[in-house]
Design a protein around this motif. Structure first.
Motif, short mmCIF file in Angstrom:
data_model
loop_
_atom_site.label_atom_id
_atom_site.label_comp_id
_atom_site.label_asym_id
_atom_site.label_seq_id
_atom_site.Cartn_x
_atom_site.Cartn_y
_atom_site.Cartn_z
N TYR A 44 -16.49 4.96 33.59
CA TYR A 44 -15.17 6.11 34.05
C TYR A 44 -15.74 7.70 33.26
O TYR A 44 -15.28 8.18 33.81
CB TYR A 44 -13.92 5.77 33.56
CG TYR A 44 -12.91 4.54 34.89
CD1 TYR A 44 -12.82 5.18 35.82
CD2 TYR A 44 -13.52 3.46 34.25
CE1 TYR A 44 -12.51 3.91 36.49
CE2 TYR A 44 -12.86 2.15 35.07
CZ TYR A 44 -12.53 3.11 36.42
OH TYR A 44 -12.47 1.31 37.85
N GLY A 112 -6.59 7.04 35.85
CA GLY A 112 -6.84 7.69 36.66
C GLY A 112 -5.68 9.07 35.57
O GLY A 112 -5.19 9.88 36.17
N GLY A 145 0.11 11.18 37.09
CA GLY A 145 1.54 10.77 37.52
C GLY A 145 1.85 9.55 36.35
O GLY A 145 1.20 8.66 36.33
N1 COA Z 1 -0.70 4.18 38.53
C1 COA Z 1 -1.64 3.42 37.76
N2 COA Z 1 -3.30 3.21 37.43
C2 COA Z 1 -3.21 4.31 38.37
C3 COA Z 1 -3.00 5.53 39.01
C4 COA Z 1 -1.80 5.20 38.78
N3 COA Z 1 -1.17 6.22 39.12
N4 COA Z 1 -3.99 6.81 39.16
C5 COA Z 1 -5.13 6.09 39.41
N5 COA Z 1 -4.39 4.89 38.48
C6 COA Z 1 -5.67 3.48 38.69
C7 COA Z 1 -6.92 3.80 39.43
O1 COA Z 1 -5.96 2.37 40.56
C8 COA Z 1 -8.02 2.82 39.21
O2 COA Z 1 -8.24 2.04 39.42
P1 COA Z 1 -9.56 1.24 39.36
O3 COA Z 1 -10.43 1.85 38.32
O4 COA Z 1 -9.38 -0.55 38.45
O5 COA Z 1 -9.51 0.18 41.13
C9 COA Z 1 -8.78 4.59 37.90
O6 COA Z 1 -7.00 4.57 37.70
C10 COA Z 1 -8.64 5.59 38.40
O7 COA Z 1 -8.24 5.60 39.66
P2 COA Z 1 -8.91 6.46 40.90
O8 COA Z 1 -8.26 6.87 41.98
O9 COA Z 1 -11.21 6.19 40.78
O10 COA Z 1 -9.75 7.94 39.65
P3 COA Z 1 -10.05 9.20 40.63
O11 COA Z 1 -10.24 10.26 39.77
O12 COA Z 1 -10.93 9.49 41.95
O13 COA Z 1 -8.65 9.83 41.38
C11 COA Z 1 -6.07 10.39 40.92
C12 COA Z 1 -7.38 9.68 40.27
C13 COA Z 1 -5.04 9.92 39.61
C14 COA Z 1 -6.26 11.61 41.64
C15 COA Z 1 -5.97 9.34 42.25
O14 COA Z 1 -6.04 8.10 42.30
C16 COA Z 1 -4.56 9.03 42.39
O15 COA Z 1 -4.67 9.83 43.30
N6 COA Z 1 -3.57 8.14 41.77
C17 COA Z 1 -1.86 7.82 42.18
C18 COA Z 1 -1.83 9.18 41.95
C19 COA Z 1 -0.34 8.83 42.90
O16 COA Z 1 0.21 9.66 43.15
N7 COA Z 1 0.41 8.39 41.39
C20 COA Z 1 2.31 8.99 41.51
C21 COA Z 1 3.00 9.99 41.08
S1 COA Z 1 4.82 9.68 40.36
#
Ligand code: COA
Length: 539
Positions: A44, A112, A145
């Protein structure tokens, strides 16, 4: 001023044994800190760098003044839990344009940067430190988040983070957010509730709902940039005050922003610009705490290695000698010290502490508690002598004292001794732990023994035979559990202190804390309201 003497003898086997035990604990601490610093791990971190982004500690380094000290808080948060060590956020006190600030930086390489229950505790604690010590707060934002699997534990209490931001502002303490990436849904209120907001072009995403959710909710088809891009917020919504070209530019703008706070510290400056260092070697601090927690040690040996010039004026040296009280200076800041000398606190010690705390409040002098206590003395003689009344006096004084308190657990903090010596529940401005230190309601052997006696009595009352084999197994299990749950790393993992520190760093850490504390006023409110109260009660 009296200069402390030392009886420490580095050639003695006890010195070497204590040192070896402390180095072992320090190696465990270093391993835990290394895990936290590695963030989400190589995969990562590499991906993050490949995206042209900086890690949270790299962002902090570029934010703070060159070569200035940074005090990282609770680096091993979440240690020993199901969540990654470090709790996907870095919190610290750092100097920005000469202003000591609390810095909260999400670690986007860890899930994330999502907020789990330990991330929340760590973030809330950083906010408390900012408010209590009147330190501006800089948020370096990039978070997914709420950690969705643990949302039930964090969604409702998590609102405090946003509330605290605006309460800081209401208290006249500025808050700044630099948004480097995701800050969606609830996270959007971090920049939303900050006094100043900077967003990085093409990177910041600040919206209540992303494109998929908007489509689901209203049917509108849209994209990240129009919903919450930096350029949109800087030109159209007005949520961003500055548009940064890249991450470094965002950090430059944050520095520029802090420069214009026109910030002045309210506490008095240190009494000496260049404080005289202690006369004795800090290296000895590795060997002063006994490897066996049951063997007490003289806290004056610690004071001689952390106070300016090793100077310490002891108060009531001939009375209540299991508690050392007295005055000194640390990096030029006056402090009143309370330090356990022989484990147990008796009535005399409790009364002496009570009087001393009142004196420190009358003198507007911060207090430093050096814990190494097994609690208040038990037994018929002491109960009849009023140990509860006297312990209550001390706890009363600690609770209602309004000068800043600093606490360091040097070895042991058991039972109500933890309360009287300003444990976490008594709101010290900062609380640190040495790696050898332990804290629990009582020692593991005592706790298992009490359980055994209670079980034996219950069996007798029912007229049943007592199973000695089961008792032995139970005691071993309970002792093991209490032992591991009293350990410094375990407690720090649960955010019950502000960090485990290398004993050699004690003076530096306390000096940084005292400097931070003096950002706000240090005067006791008891002192200013003295006309409505009483004079110091002699104890
Ligand atoms: N809760 C739990 N796990 C999460 C998370 C969250 N809110 N956001 C990201 N992760 C995890 C992903 O599942 C991933 O796990 P994995 O590698 O084991 O599959 C890891 O964190 C990295 O996420 P990834 O999406 O590959 O990273 P990125 O840098 O490309 O994107 C975000 C980061 C945050 C933009 C994207 O993960 C995202 O949109 N997450 C959801 C955001 C959301 O809707 N949150 C709720 C708001 S209250």
């Amino acid at each position: 001023m009296a200069v402390l003497e030392t009886a420490v003898q580095p050639r003695q086997p006890a010195y070497q044994g204590n040192r070896a035990a402390m180095l072992e604990r320090l190696a465990e601490l270093d391993a835990a800190v290394a895990t936290a610093r590695a963030g989400g791990g190589e995969k990562y971190v590499t991906r993050h760098h490949a995206r042209g982004k900086l890690l949270p500690r790299e962002r902090i380094e570029l934010l703070v003044d060159r070569d200035s000290p940074v005090l990282e808080l609770s680096p091993v948060a979440a240690w020993g839990t199901d969540y990654p060590v470090g709790a996907s956020v870095v919190t610290a006190i750092g100097v920005v344009e000469g202003v000591e600030c609390v810095i909260v930086a999400n670690d986007p390489t860890v899930r994330g940067g999502a907020v789990n229950p330990y991330t929340l505790r760590k973030t809330v604690r950083a906010g408390e430190i900012a408010l209590a010590n009147r330190l501006p707060l800089v948020n370096l934002v990039e978070s997914g988040g709420a950690d969705l699997p643990s949302q039930a534990e964090i969604f409702i209490p998590g609102g405090q983070v946003f509330r605290d931001l605006t309460r800081l502002s209401a208290a006249g303490i500025p808050t700044v957010s630099v948004v480097f990436g995701n800050a969606t849904a609830g996270g959007a209120y971090v920049p939303g509730m900050s006094d100043y907001t900077i967003m990085v072009r093409g990177r910041a995403k600040v919206f209540l709902a992303g494109p998929p959710l908007v489509k689901m909710a209203t049917g509108e088809v849209t994209d990240d940039e129009s919903l919450g891009g930096a350029a949109m917020h800087a030109s159209t919504s007005g949520l961003a005050d500055w548009l940064a070209e890249d991450e470094r530019d965002g950090l430059r703008l944050a520095r520029q922003c802090v420069r214009r706070f026109n910030w002045r510290k309210q506490g008095p400056a240190p009494r000496t610009a260049v404080a005289p260092p202690p006369k004795y070697d800090a290296e000895d601090l590795l060997a002063i705490a006994s490897a066996d927690p049951r063997t007490p040690f003289d806290p004056r040996e610690v004071l001689g290695r952390i106070l300016d010039g090793s100077e310490f004026d002891e108060f009531k040296p001939g009375y209540g000698s299991a508690l050392v009280t007295g005055w000194g200076e640390l990096h030029g800041y006056p402090v009143g010290v309370l330090a356990n000398a022989r484990g147990v606190l008796f009535s005399e010690e409790a009364q002496k502490a009570t009087q001393f705390i009142q004196l420190a409040n009358n003198a507007d002098t911060p207090l430093l508690f050096l814990q190494n206590t097994t609690g208040y003395m038990v037994g018929a003689e002491y109960e009849q002598g009023g140990i509860i009344k006297h312990g209550a006096l001390m706890i009363n004084a600690v609770s209602n004292s309004t000068v800043p308190h600093l606490t360091v657990n040097l070895g042991a903090s058991y039972g109500a001794g933890n309360y009287g010596m300003c444990g976490r529940a008594y709101d010290p401005r900062f609380l640190f732990t040495w790696p050898n230190a332990k804290s629990a309601v009582m020692g593991p052997t005592q706790l298992a023994g009490v359980l055994s006696i209670v079980a034996r009595q219950a069996a007798e009352a029912k007229g049943q035979p007592y199973d000695e084999d089961r008792d032995r197994v139970m005691r071993t299990m309970v002792e093991g559990q209490v032992e591991s749950e009293s350990a410094a790393l375990f407690l720090s993992g649960r955010l019950l202190d502000d960090g485990v520190i290398d004993p050699r760093d004690t003076r530096t850490v306390l000096g940084l804390c005292l400097s931070a504390i003096h950002s706000g006023p240090v005067a006791s409110s008891l002192h200013s309201a003295r006309s409505a109260g009483f004079g110091v009660f002699r104890m």
